[in-house]
Design a protein around this motif. Structure first.
Motif, short mmCIF file in Angstrom:
data_model
loop_
_atom_site.label_atom_id
_atom_site.label_comp_id
_atom_site.label_asym_id
_atom_site.label_seq_id
_atom_site.Cartn_x
_atom_site.Cartn_y
_atom_site.Cartn_z
N MET A 86 11.61 66.44 -7.90
CA MET A 86 12.34 66.32 -6.64
C MET A 86 13.52 67.29 -6.65
SD MET A 86 13.86 62.89 -4.77
CE MET A 86 15.06 62.54 -6.02
N SER A 121 21.53 67.94 1.20
CA SER A 121 21.74 66.97 0.13
C SER A 121 23.13 67.11 -0.48
CB SER A 121 20.68 67.20 -0.95
OG SER A 121 20.96 66.44 -2.10
N THR A 145 6.35 67.57 0.05
CA THR A 145 6.63 66.27 0.64
C THR A 145 8.13 66.14 0.81
OG1 THR A 145 4.73 65.35 -0.52
CG2 THR A 145 6.33 63.78 0.35
N THR A 146 8.58 65.83 2.04
CA THR A 146 10.02 65.69 2.29
C THR A 146 10.37 64.24 2.51
OG1 THR A 146 9.71 66.08 4.65
CG2 THR A 146 10.25 67.99 3.29
N SER A 147 11.62 63.91 2.23
CA SER A 147 12.14 62.58 2.45
C SER A 147 13.46 62.71 3.19
CB SER A 147 12.35 61.85 1.12
OG SER A 147 12.97 60.60 1.35
N LEU A 150 15.53 60.42 4.22
CA LEU A 150 16.59 59.50 3.82
C LEU A 150 17.37 60.01 2.62
CD1 LEU A 150 14.75 56.09 4.25
CD2 LEU A 150 16.41 57.15 5.78
N THR A 151 16.72 60.78 1.76
CA THR A 151 17.41 61.28 0.58
C THR A 151 17.72 62.77 0.68
OG1 THR A 151 15.33 61.74 -0.54
CG2 THR A 151 16.34 59.58 -0.94
N SER A 177 15.74 65.32 0.48
CA SER A 177 15.10 65.93 -0.67
C SER A 177 13.66 66.28 -0.35
CB SER A 177 15.14 64.99 -1.87
OG SER A 177 14.37 63.84 -1.60
N PHE A 178 13.05 67.07 -1.23
CA PHE A 178 11.63 67.33 -1.14
C PHE A 178 11.04 67.24 -2.54
CE2 PHE A 178 13.38 71.59 -1.79
CZ PHE A 178 12.52 72.18 -2.69
N THR A 179 9.75 66.91 -2.61
CA THR A 179 9.07 66.76 -3.88
C THR A 179 7.99 67.81 -4.03
OG1 THR A 179 9.49 64.38 -3.87
CG2 THR A 179 7.73 65.16 -5.32
#
Length: 174
Positions: free
Chosen positions: A54, A60, A100-102, A104-105, A107-109
């Protein structure tokens, strides 16, 4: 003579390309105040090895590439110039496609085995936070590292810190 770290999950980082340009007019301490800029662009390839990794986006609190002199160092006449503070710098990078992005955080994975090349831009303005023109000279920018999270643990890759291969060529500035 280099130190080596061993991890079971982490990013493999390589430099694809680097460039540096200047724009604007020469600095003066009179009025009106002009602003020249030095812009360094690094294309950094990152591969996830051993598991998913991540990275923080630009939004961020711990971005992949820090918005200060943590991920970059400015050199004047071949030596690190610690007087250029993060108040005179900015960093920009875009979350790569295919990850893959998020939201809420912020971030991306990057999935294990996948790799992406991320262009990251670091800019220095020709004045310090007090508005005084920087000292003239030959300037370059060194890429110092990136931040990530693997297996829930934050880490930093900084093997390139201080390495001439990870530094742009010199340009006259400001």
């Amino acid at each position: 003579g280099y130190s080596m770290g061993v991890r079971n999950v982490g990013p493999e980082v390589s430099l694809v390309s680097k460039s540096v340009t200047t724009s604007g007019v020469s600095q003066t301490n009179g009025s009106p105040v002009s602003t020249s800029t030095l812009t360094a662009t690094f294309n950094v390839k990152v591969k996830a090895v051993g598991g998913d990794i991540m990275f923080g986006t630009a939004a961020s609190g711990t971005p992949m590439f820090a918005s200060s002199t943590t991920s970059f160092k400015v050199y004047r006449n071949g030596s690190y110039d610690g007087l250029i503070s993060s108040a005179a710098t900015s960093t920009s990078f875009t979350t790569p496609s295919g990850v893959t992005t998020s939201g809420l955080t912020n971030s991306f994975t990057l999935a294990e085995g996948n790799e992406v090349t991320i262009p990251v831009t670091f800019q220095v303005i020709g004045r310090n936070a007090a508005g005084t023109a920087l000292t003239s000279g030959l300037y370059s920018v060194g890429f110092e590292g990136l931040q990530y999270v693997a297996n829930g643990t934050a880490g930093t890759i900084n093997f390139m810190a201080g390495e001439a291969d990870w530094r742009t060529s010199d340009v006259s500035f400001p």
